[in-house]
Design a protein around this motif. Structure first.
Motif, PDB file in Angstrom:
ATOM      1  N   GLY A   1       0.963  -1.373  -0.040  1.00  0.00           N
ATOM      2  CA  GLY A   1       0.118   0.108   0.067  1.00  0.00           C
ATOM      3  C   GLY A   1       1.004   1.273   0.033  1.00  0.00           C
ATOM      4  N   GLY A   2       0.831   2.046  -1.203  1.00  0.00           N
ATOM      5  CA  GLY A   2       1.502   3.189  -0.831  1.00  0.00           C
ATOM      6  C   GLY A   2       0.962   4.420  -0.797  1.00  0.00           C
ATOM      7  N   GLY A   3      -0.533   4.417  -0.424  1.00  0.00           N
ATOM      8  CA  GLY A   3      -1.214   5.553  -0.131  1.00  0.00           C
ATOM      9  C   GLY A   3      -1.111   5.755   1.574  1.00  0.00           C
ATOM     10  N   ARG A   4      -1.210   7.047   1.861  1.00  0.00           N
ATOM     11  CA  ARG A   4      -0.938   7.409   3.129  1.00  0.00           C
ATOM     12  C   ARG A   4      -2.283   7.019   3.981  1.00  0.00           C
ATOM     13  NH1 ARG A   4      -0.650  13.393   3.249  1.00  0.00           N
ATOM     14  NH2 ARG A   4      -2.289  13.338   1.646  1.00  0.00           N
ATOM     15  N   GLY A   5      -3.522   6.587   3.455  1.00  0.00           N
ATOM     16  CA  GLY A   5      -4.569   6.220   3.813  1.00  0.00           C
ATOM     17  C   GLY A   5      -4.764   5.058   4.934  1.00  0.00           C
ATOM     18  N   ALA A   6      -3.833   4.202   4.537  1.00  0.00           N
ATOM     19  CA  ALA A   6      -3.527   2.999   5.067  1.00  0.00           C
ATOM     20  C   ALA A   6      -2.668   2.940   6.269  1.00  0.00           C
ATOM     21  CB  ALA A   6      -2.899   1.829   4.158  1.00  0.00           C
ATOM     22  N   ALA A   7      -2.212   4.101   6.773  1.00  0.00           N
ATOM     23  CA  ALA A   7      -1.449   4.245   7.629  1.00  0.00           C
ATOM     24  C   ALA A   7      -1.921   3.815   9.186  1.00  0.00           C
ATOM     25  CB  ALA A   7      -0.669   5.568   7.869  1.00  0.00           C
ATOM     26  N   LEU A   8      -3.513   4.484   9.413  1.00  0.00           N
ATOM     27  CA  LEU A   8      -4.029   3.917  10.689  1.00  0.00           C
ATOM     28  C   LEU A   8      -4.246   2.473  10.703  1.00  0.00           C
ATOM     29  CD1 LEU A   8      -6.643   6.808  10.388  1.00  0.00           C
ATOM     30  CD2 LEU A   8      -4.778   6.599  11.903  1.00  0.00           C
ATOM     31  N   LEU A   9      -4.192   1.595   9.737  1.00  0.00           N
ATOM     32  CA  LEU A   9      -4.260   0.319   9.706  1.00  0.00           C
ATOM     33  C   LEU A   9      -3.043  -0.641  10.397  1.00  0.00           C
ATOM     34  CD1 LEU A   9      -6.098  -0.737   6.608  1.00  0.00           C
ATOM     35  CD2 LEU A   9      -7.036  -0.478   8.737  1.00  0.00           C
ATOM     36  N   PHE A  10      -1.815  -0.027  10.133  1.00  0.00           N
ATOM     37  CA  PHE A  10      -0.630  -0.425  10.666  1.00  0.00           C
ATOM     38  C   PHE A  10      -0.381   0.039  11.974  1.00  0.00           C
ATOM     39  CE2 PHE A  10      -0.592  -0.952   5.958  1.00  0.00           C
ATOM     40  CZ  PHE A  10      -0.375  -2.065   5.733  1.00  0.00           C
ATOM     41  N   ALA A  11      -0.795   1.371  12.112  1.00  0.00           N
ATOM     42  CA  ALA A  11      -0.611   1.792  13.491  1.00  0.00           C
ATOM     43  C   ALA A  11      -1.246   1.039  14.622  1.00  0.00           C
ATOM     44  CB  ALA A  11      -0.708   3.472  13.484  1.00  0.00           C
ATOM     45  N   HIS A  12      -2.569   0.692  14.226  1.00  0.00           N
ATOM     46  CA  HIS A  12      -3.536   0.167  14.882  1.00  0.00           C
ATOM     47  C   HIS A  12      -3.807  -1.215  14.468  1.00  0.00           C
ATOM     48  CE1 HIS A  12      -3.607   4.021  17.329  1.00  0.00           C
ATOM     49  NE2 HIS A  12      -3.731   4.393  16.121  1.00  0.00           N
ATOM     50  N   PRO A  13      -3.208  -2.109  14.350  1.00  0.00           N
ATOM     51  CA  PRO A  13      -3.524  -3.477  13.676  1.00  0.00           C
ATOM     52  C   PRO A  13      -4.623  -4.299  14.560  1.00  0.00           C
ATOM     53  CG  PRO A  13      -1.480  -3.702  15.032  1.00  0.00           C
ATOM     54  CD  PRO A  13      -1.779  -2.458  14.996  1.00  0.00           C
ATOM     55  N   GLY A  14      -4.936  -4.017  15.802  1.00  0.00           N
ATOM     56  CA  GLY A  14      -6.058  -4.962  16.491  1.00  0.00           C
ATOM     57  C   GLY A  14      -7.393  -5.055  15.639  1.00  0.00           C
ATOM     58  N   THR A  15      -7.964  -3.914  14.997  1.00  0.00           N
ATOM     59  CA  THR A  15      -9.046  -4.066  14.148  1.00  0.00           C
ATOM     60  C   THR A  15      -8.810  -5.151  13.114  1.00  0.00           C
ATOM     61  OG1 THR A  15      -9.644  -1.714  14.785  1.00  0.00           O
ATOM     62  CG2 THR A  15     -10.721  -2.711  13.032  1.00  0.00           C
ATOM     63  N   LEU A  16      -7.820  -4.941  12.420  1.00  0.00           N
ATOM     64  CA  LEU A  16      -7.649  -5.825  11.133  1.00  0.00           C
ATOM     65  C   LEU A  16      -7.403  -7.191  11.686  1.00  0.00           C
ATOM     66  CD1 LEU A  16      -7.541  -5.068   8.181  1.00  0.00           C
ATOM     67  CD2 LEU A  16      -5.100  -5.289   8.369  1.00  0.00           C
ATOM     68  N   ASP A  17      -6.768  -7.463  12.979  1.00  0.00           N
ATOM     69  CA  ASP A  17      -6.449  -8.817  13.521  1.00  0.00           C
ATOM     70  C   ASP A  17      -7.932  -9.391  13.925  1.00  0.00           C
ATOM     71  OD1 ASP A  17      -3.998  -8.871  13.002  1.00  0.00           O
ATOM     72  OD2 ASP A  17      -3.600  -8.027  15.360  1.00  0.00           O
ATOM     73  N   ALA A  18      -8.897  -8.755  14.328  1.00  0.00           N
ATOM     74  CA  ALA A  18     -10.104  -9.175  14.758  1.00  0.00           C
ATOM     75  C   ALA A  18     -10.864  -9.426  13.472  1.00  0.00           C
ATOM     76  CB  ALA A  18     -10.940  -7.985  15.336  1.00  0.00           C
ATOM     77  N   VAL A  19     -10.778  -8.672  12.236  1.00  0.00           N
ATOM     78  CA  VAL A  19     -11.633  -9.008  11.200  1.00  0.00           C
ATOM     79  C   VAL A  19     -10.963 -10.200  10.643  1.00  0.00           C
ATOM     80  CG1 VAL A  19     -12.161  -8.204   8.749  1.00  0.00           C
ATOM     81  CG2 VAL A  19     -12.324  -6.595  10.663  1.00  0.00           C
ATOM     82  N   ALA A  20      -9.779 -10.346  10.510  1.00  0.00           N
ATOM     83  CA  ALA A  20      -8.940 -11.565   9.917  1.00  0.00           C
ATOM     84  C   ALA A  20      -9.356 -12.881  10.875  1.00  0.00           C
ATOM     85  CB  ALA A  20      -7.675 -11.284   9.955  1.00  0.00           C
ATOM     86  N   GLU A  21      -9.621 -12.869  12.062  1.00  0.00           N
ATOM     87  CA  GLU A  21      -9.964 -14.185  12.894  1.00  0.00           C
ATOM     88  C   GLU A  21     -11.407 -14.167  12.614  1.00  0.00           C
ATOM     89  OE1 GLU A  21     -10.410 -15.324  17.744  1.00  0.00           O
ATOM     90  OE2 GLU A  21      -9.428 -13.199  17.269  1.00  0.00           O
ATOM     91  N   LEU A  22     -12.189 -13.221  12.614  1.00  0.00           N
ATOM     92  CA  LEU A  22     -13.483 -13.448  11.962  1.00  0.00           C
ATOM     93  C   LEU A  22     -13.801 -14.367  10.873  1.00  0.00           C
ATOM     94  CD1 LEU A  22     -16.669 -13.116  12.659  1.00  0.00           C
ATOM     95  CD2 LEU A  22     -16.483 -10.755  11.635  1.00  0.00           C
ATOM     96  N   LEU A  23     -12.816 -13.887   9.698  1.00  0.00           N
ATOM     97  CA  LEU A  23     -12.760 -14.542   8.555  1.00  0.00           C
ATOM     98  C   LEU A  23     -12.065 -15.753   8.399  1.00  0.00           C
ATOM     99  CD1 LEU A  23     -12.558 -11.315   6.335  1.00  0.00           C
ATOM    100  CD2 LEU A  23     -14.474 -12.477   6.726  1.00  0.00           C
ATOM    101  N   GLY A  24     -11.666 -16.171   9.410  1.00  0.00           N
ATOM    102  CA  GLY A  24     -10.595 -17.282   9.558  1.00  0.00           C
ATOM    103  C   GLY A  24      -9.485 -17.295   8.755  1.00  0.00           C
ATOM    104  N   CYS A  25      -8.733 -16.017   8.820  1.00  0.00           N
ATOM    105  CA  CYS A  25      -7.435 -15.865   8.210  1.00  0.00           C
ATOM    106  C   CYS A  25      -6.311 -15.873   9.270  1.00  0.00           C
ATOM    107  CB  CYS A  25      -7.343 -14.431   7.477  1.00  0.00           C
ATOM    108  SG  CYS A  25      -5.858 -14.422   6.861  1.00  0.00           S
ATOM    109  N   ASP A  26      -5.360 -16.879   8.798  1.00  0.00           N
ATOM    110  CA  ASP A  26      -4.182 -17.243  10.097  1.00  0.00           C
ATOM    111  C   ASP A  26      -2.807 -16.456   9.812  1.00  0.00           C
ATOM    112  OD1 ASP A  26      -6.050 -19.008  11.236  1.00  0.00           O
ATOM    113  OD2 ASP A  26      -5.446 -20.695  10.218  1.00  0.00           O
ATOM    114  N   GLY A  27      -3.038 -15.593   8.800  1.00  0.00           N
ATOM    115  CA  GLY A  27      -1.710 -14.868   8.307  1.00  0.00           C
ATOM    116  C   GLY A  27      -0.937 -13.939   9.729  1.00  0.00           C
ATOM    117  N   ALA A  28       0.171 -13.849   9.605  1.00  0.00           N
ATOM    118  CA  ALA A  28       0.837 -12.917  10.350  1.00  0.00           C
ATOM    119  C   ALA A  28       1.125 -11.716   9.851  1.00  0.00           C
ATOM    120  CB  ALA A  28       1.890 -13.808  11.008  1.00  0.00           C
ATOM    121  N   TRP A  29       1.577 -10.659  10.579  1.00  0.00           N
ATOM    122  CA  TRP A  29       2.091  -9.425  10.047  1.00  0.00           C
ATOM    123  C   TRP A  29       3.523  -9.376   9.745  1.00  0.00           C
ATOM    124  CZ3 TRP A  29      -0.635  -4.972   9.229  1.00  0.00           C
ATOM    125  CH2 TRP A  29      -1.885  -4.941   9.800  1.00  0.00           C
TER     126      TRP A  29
END
Length: 962
Positions: free
Chosen positions: A901-929
């Motif tokens: 992601g080259g856009g500045r809009g995704a900076a919040l996702l990496f600064a606060h990864p908890g939300t994205l981890d919760a969505v990944a767990e809900l979808l059954g995704c086992d990937g790691a950062w």
């Protein structure tokens, strides 16, 4: 037609009286004839033209006096005529009263007892058949006041058993058949407009044609000017009051009739040769006498038991059909196919004066004179039983007794004595004049004038002075008015009313009539019944406040529906919302209204001529707007919105929506594109939230509109008549409706081809085209910014750069996502353009933003608030983001690049990864950062397709058709 126009000087009457009448008339008026012959010889150096006129007038009087059917000449709203009428009715007790009034208005006269005078009997036609369409709506009014002879005759006939009232004048349909709105003078042509600002009550009759009962005014301009100059008065109403009204107030019946016959004959013989109006006057007289003879033949009533009430001008008629024994056949033409509605509307003294060209205040002064005459003479006037403000009758009226009328030969010459009698000089009533002076000073002080006791004394003395200068022993109300204006009026009027108006109010005021509930049409009564829960006196004039709390009183929701429809149908001010609004999908639970239904009673009554309920009238008007010859797509969509807002249901809205589709297909211009875009967006948003599926007409309209505007787009970009806002609205329709249109089967290539074919030449449309290309993906944002930079760097283009900016501002309508580019372009313009270029452009920018304040300004303000610093102190060190170079060590930058992601809009996702981890767990995704130093990794998002292959298989079968 038989008969000839009015005779001029030196001519003899075209129709002579019978020989018996002339022979007996010679004896009755011999002395008067001899005096007039001597006067003509003395003043005109011998008998001739003058003698022909004077002796002809005597012949007219003699002929009218000896008619077996008694003719009662009247003047319009004359207290002397009303007093003489009340006296004569009690003496004669006629069994049949013939009245000069439109014959089709007869059924309404009994409803006068449910009204408060003055009111006007109205004939109204909204749909014309047999007349030019541009005349619609047709309206004829006949105002009736209490101080009029016509009302005395109506009240006597309706409340006296055994008496028949017959209206004999032409019908409302014949008014327009004969006059055609140009054969008869309008009130504006009769009298020049009065000085000052007209009162709102003067428009109570609207644009109606007035029926001039008893119209008595010189039609010879030189004669009227001569009378006014030698009478030392300003206008005709004052002359009539001074020299006819006051002397006739104390005269007997025979003298009154002969004087009125003489005045009518004078004005008739000295009328100019207006062929159209003379023809109308004579046809009216033939019409009335024909109706009278038909009624006498059918009913068997004796002429001696009848009374014919008409204007003095028509009483001195010389047509062959004159009299019960008149000859000369007259064929009454059939009425047209126009459907006429009849009703009563409120009137006022000011409305009557404006309708018939009378002097301001003259009808109010006449009402005051009528009250004085009744008090002085103790004559008991007639008044309809149950009339608002009247007393209840003490006993039941008995049938009119049979009173033998005096034989025609008994008429005596009263003119000679009346004309030779010196004027009776009324003594000065100091108490009355002093009371007037004190009252006008009090009223002036209440209206903001700096009046004092000295002004009251000055008004008193000036009134006496003016009366003396005009050869009057007693000041008239007109003298007092002139004196008050002279002594009190200043350079400017401090309040809403000037001194002239204050005198009119003090002399009796502008009495405004009211139509009672029982006399209202069904629609008006239905409105009053449905608004009854408001507990207001809706028939009362003035503004009343209505508070509706539908939360605590749900029954007031029906009242709210009625009020919103009245706001749509009636003039501004009749129903005005103070709090609350009604939009598609929105209904207020609390509302506040200012209601003035009593003030706008005429408009409410005229709604009743169009239907029996306001829903029916609203539906008819919406259909008329949608199917009219000048209907536009925007107008039809507005009708669809109103049908949805006020009437509910889908029947009418779907029908009008189908009509909008037809109108859109026939349009060849883009004039209404902005309004079409706004209406369609609102309707589409409403149906998407309020309905399970879109109506079929909406889908058809979007498909047709997409193809329609794609076709017109290349032409609109080069059309000089099309504005930038209209082209932007077309693009706004295409882009905002694109997803729906494509889902309905439209081809996006049509839009791409239309944009590719567009070749604008002016800067605004060029900027608009660039924005469209960005939206379609044919032009990137970086390329657009580069073009803007090139424009600023080119000295030859810099003067035109503000026009490009105007185009970019308009481009926010179709492409609101360009707000950041527009803010950047405007900021660069303010920073780099020279003042001689920048300053002239600022008004254009402000005007553009103000015109689109609801849509454009919020976008720019929100984007500017995001980009610019919030505090003034930070402005000096602030660097615009479009000038910032991306830093290598920016926080989160490596992680963003590692995640692709080259856009500045995704900076919040990496600064606060908890939300994205919760969505990944809900979808059954086992990937790691991925760590910041691991470098780029392969995207792992596609792993979901391997875990859930059913979706991919379904898409494959759908796309391949297997």
């Amino acid at each position: 037609m038989t008969g000839s126009p009015t005779n001029g000087p030196g001519r003899t009457p075209s129709t002579k009286a019978p020989a018996s009448a002339n022979s007996s008339g010679q004896a009755s008026f011999a002395a008067l004839r001899e005096q007039l012959h001597e006067a003509a010889t003395s003043f005109a150096d011998g008998p001739g033209a003058l003698e022909g006129i004077l002796l002809g007038m005597v012949d007219d009087v003699d002929r009218a006096v000896r008619e077996p059917l008694e003719i009662f000449p009247v003047c319009h709203h004359s207290p002397a005529s009303a007093l003489a009428m009340a006296r004569r009715l009690r003496e004669k007790q006629p069994k049949v009263v013939y009245l000069e009034l439109c014959e089709d208005m007869a059924p309404l006269l009994d409803e006068l007892r449910n009204c408060r005078l003055p009111v006007a009997v109205q004939a109204f036609a909204s749909d014309v058949d047999g007349f030019p369409a541009e005349w619609a709506p047709l309206s004829v009014v006949a105002p009736i006041t209490e101080a009029s002879a016509e009302y005395q005759a109506i009240a006597y006939a309706l409340d006296t058993p055994g008496v028949e009232l017959v209206l004999v004048d032409r019908s409302s349909d014949h008014v327009f058949q004969w006059d055609s709105r140009h054969g008869e003078r309008t009130p504006q042509e009769q009298s020049p407009p009065a000085d000052g600002v007209p009162e709102p009550e003067a428009a109570l009759h609207g644009e109606a044609v007035g029926v001039e009962i008893g119209d008595l005014r010189p039609r010879f301009a030189e004669l009227e000017e001569h009378l006014l100059r030698h009478g030392k008065v300003r206008h005709w109403s004052e002359w009539w009051h001074q020299y006819v009204e006051v002397p006739l107030g104390d005269s007997d019946h025979d003298a009154y009739r002969q004087v009125m016959f003489l005045v009518g004959s004078l004005f008739r013989r000295l009328a100019p040769g207006d062929g159209d109006r003379v023809r109308v006057d004579e046809d009216r007289e033939r019409y009335m006498w024909t109706r009278i003879r038909e009624h006498l033949a059918a009913g068997g009533a004796a002429p001696e038991d009848c009374l014919y009430v008409c204007g003095a001008f028509h009483a001195a008629s010389r047509v062959e059909e004159f009299g019960v024994a008149g000859s000369g056949p007259f064929t009454i033409s059939p009425r047209s196919a126009t459907t006429w509605q009849h009703g009563l509307i409120p009137s006022s003294h000011a409305a009557i004066e404006a309708q018939f060209g009378l002097a301001p205040g003259s009808v109010s002064i006449a009402a005051t004179q009528w009250a004085k005459n009744l008090k002085r003479t103790r004559v008991q006037p007639y008044r309809l039983a149950g009339q608002d403000g009247g007393k209840k009758p003490r006993a039941t009226k008995k049938a009119a007794p049979s009173v033998a009328a005096p034989p025609p030969e008994a008429a005596e010459d009263r003119l000679s004595g009346f004309l030779r009698r010196p004027p009776v000089l009324d003594t000065l009533d100091e108490a009355e004049l002093l009371g007037w002076s004190v009252d006008i000073v009090r009223a002036a002080r209440g209206s903001g004038y700096l009046a004092s006791t000295a002004d009251a004394i000055a008004v008193f003395e000036t009134s006496i002075l003016l009366a003396g200068m005009r050869d009057r022993a007693k000041p008239t109300p007109y003298d007092f008015q002139d004196a008050a204006i002279t002594c009190i009026e200043k350079d400017a009027v401090p309040g809403r009313r000037d001194v002239r108006r204050l005198v009119e109010i003090m002399m009796g005021g502008d009495r405004i009539g009211r139509v009672g509930y029982d006399a209202l049409p069904p629609l008006a009564r239905d409105v009053h019944d449905r608004l009854a829960p408001l507990e207001l006196k809706l028939q009362q004039r003035g503004v009343q406040r209505a508070l509706l709390d539908m939360n605590s009183r749900p029954e007031l929701g029906a009242c709210s529906d009625v009020l919103w429809m009245l706001r749509r149908l009636m003039p501004h001010g009749a129903a005005r919302p103070i709090m609350g609004e009604r939009k598609l999908g929105e209904r207020s639970i609390q509302e506040s209204w200012d209601l003035a239904l009593g003030t706008h009673q005429r408009a409410l009554i005229e709604l009743g001529y169009e239907g029996v309920s306001i829903e029916q009238v609203l539906e008819q008007r919406l259909r008329r707007d949608a199917y009219g010859p000048r209907a536009t797509t925007a107008g039809v969509l507005a009708a669809v919105e109103d049908a949805t807002l006020y009437l509910g249901g889908r029947r009418l809205a779907d029908e009008l929506g189908a009509r909008a589709l037809e109108v859109l297909a026939a349009e060849r211009t883009v004039d209404g594109a902005p309004e079409v875009l706004r209406r369609v967006r609102g309707l589409l948003a409403y149906y998407r939230t309020a309905e399970p599926v879109l109506p079929p007409w909406v889908e058809s309209f979007v498909k047709a509109g997409y193809a329609h505007y794609c076709t017109l787009l290349p032409t609109a970009f080069t059309d000089e008549d099309a504005t930038v806002g209209q082209v932007a609205a077309m693009l706004g329709f295409l882009f905002s409706m694109e997803s729906l249109a494509l889902s309905l089967g439209c081809d996006r290539a049509q839009l791409e081809l239309a944009v590719a074919q567009s070749r604008p030449t002016d800067p605004e449309r060029t900027a608009l085209l660039w924005a469209a290309q960005v939206q379609l993906g044919a032009l990137s944002r970086a390329e657009l910014r580069e073009r803007c930079g090139e424009l600023l760097a080119n000295p030859m283009v810099v003067p035109a750069y503000p026009r490009y900016l105007s185009g970019f501002v308009h481009a926010l309508v179709p492409v609101p996502g360009l707000a950041d580019v527009v803010v950047e372009a405007v900021s660069n313009a303010f920073g780099r353009l020279p003042d001689p270029v920048l300053l002239p452009w600022l008004p254009s920018l402000i005007t553009t933003l103000r015109a689109g304040a609801a849509d454009l300004a919020p976008l720019l303000i929100r984007e500017a608030g995001r980009v610019f610093p919030a505090r003034l102190a930070a402005l000096d060190a602030w660097v615009p983001p479009w000038r910032e170079a991306p830093e290598e060590g920016a926080p989160g930058g490596d992680r963003m690049r590692a995640a692709g992601g080259g856009g500045r809009g995704a900076a919040l996702l990496f600064a606060h990864p908890g939300t994205l981890d919760a969505v990944a767990e809900l979808l059954g995704c086992d990937g790691a950062w991925a760590a910041a130093d691991e470098g780029p990794v392969d995207p792992a998002g596609a792993v979901l397709t391997a875990r859930h292959p059913d979706t991919a298989i379904a898409w494959e079968s759908l796309l391949t058709g297997s």
